[in-house]
Scaffold this motif. Sequence first.
Motif, PDB file in Angstrom:
ATOM      1  N   GLU A  94       7.976  -7.467  -4.095  1.00  0.00           N
ATOM      2  CA  GLU A  94       8.868  -7.286  -2.963  1.00  0.00           C
ATOM      3  C   GLU A  94       8.037  -6.888  -1.747  1.00  0.00           C
ATOM      4  N   LYS A  95       7.903  -7.847  -0.820  1.00  0.00           N
ATOM      5  CA  LYS A  95       7.114  -7.560   0.377  1.00  0.00           C
ATOM      6  C   LYS A  95       7.937  -6.742   1.362  1.00  0.00           C
ATOM      7  N   LEU A  96       7.481  -5.554   1.711  1.00  0.00           N
ATOM      8  CA  LEU A  96       8.201  -4.690   2.653  1.00  0.00           C
ATOM      9  C   LEU A  96       7.681  -4.870   4.064  1.00  0.00           C
ATOM     10  N   THR A  97       6.383  -4.878   4.197  1.00  0.00           N
ATOM     11  CA  THR A  97       5.729  -5.082   5.494  1.00  0.00           C
ATOM     12  C   THR A  97       4.486  -5.924   5.222  1.00  0.00           C
ATOM     13  N   LEU A 129       2.424  -3.742   3.047  1.00  0.00           N
ATOM     14  CA  LEU A 129       2.937  -3.115   1.844  1.00  0.00           C
ATOM     15  C   LEU A 129       3.861  -4.018   1.039  1.00  0.00           C
ATOM     16  N   THR A 130       3.472  -4.228  -0.200  1.00  0.00           N
ATOM     17  CA  THR A 130       4.310  -4.937  -1.167  1.00  0.00           C
ATOM     18  C   THR A 130       4.512  -4.011  -2.356  1.00  0.00           C
ATOM     19  N   LEU A 131       5.730  -3.970  -2.874  1.00  0.00           N
ATOM     20  CA  LEU A 131       6.016  -3.115  -4.031  1.00  0.00           C
ATOM     21  C   LEU A 131       6.255  -3.967  -5.269  1.00  0.00           C
ATOM     22  N   GLY A 186      -4.094  -5.698  -4.188  1.00  0.00           N
ATOM     23  CA  GLY A 186      -3.636  -6.687  -5.171  1.00  0.00           C
ATOM     24  C   GLY A 186      -2.180  -7.058  -4.954  1.00  0.00           C
ATOM     25  N   LEU A 187      -1.345  -6.061  -4.690  1.00  0.00           N
ATOM     26  CA  LEU A 187       0.092  -6.322  -4.499  1.00  0.00           C
ATOM     27  C   LEU A 187       0.336  -7.263  -3.326  1.00  0.00           C
TER      28      LEU A 187
END
Length: 140
Positions: free
Chosen positions: A122-125, A128-130, A20-21
């Motif tokens: 906040e997209k990190l990769t 992965l989004t936080l 979902g993120l």
Amino acid sequence: MDILRPLPQPTPEAKPYWDGLREDKLMLPRCRQCRRAFFYPRVLCPFCHASDIEWFQASGRGRLYSFEILHQQFNRAFKVKLPCVLAMVELEEGPRLLSNLVGVEPDPAKIRCDTPVEVVFEKLTDELTLPLFRPAGGGR
Ligand SMILES: [Zn+2]
């Protein structure tokens, strides 16, 4: 904290959360028996122990339940600028989520518990989004 594996390793029961993120959606698990939402994701409802779990998209709104200003890098793999605000957010749906508060000065005199907050992604990769939070309405 294990600095060799800085990125969360999604467990199978948390996969809908991370999926979902990536689409800028905050997904929460909810029990089909007692209808209560909870966090973190797990296979049994923490309230009634039913295993009948569904996922729904949360509003992304909540309020600041508690916070702490971080001055020391606890994990070199995270490129968060310090100081930053570690925040426990109580979501509208009930569950509490540990996150960071952004869009505010990391000054305890300027942050109030109970402040309405909203999620920002906040997209990190690519994987992965936080979910981070900022004061609702983008601050005052
Ligand atoms: Zn339940």
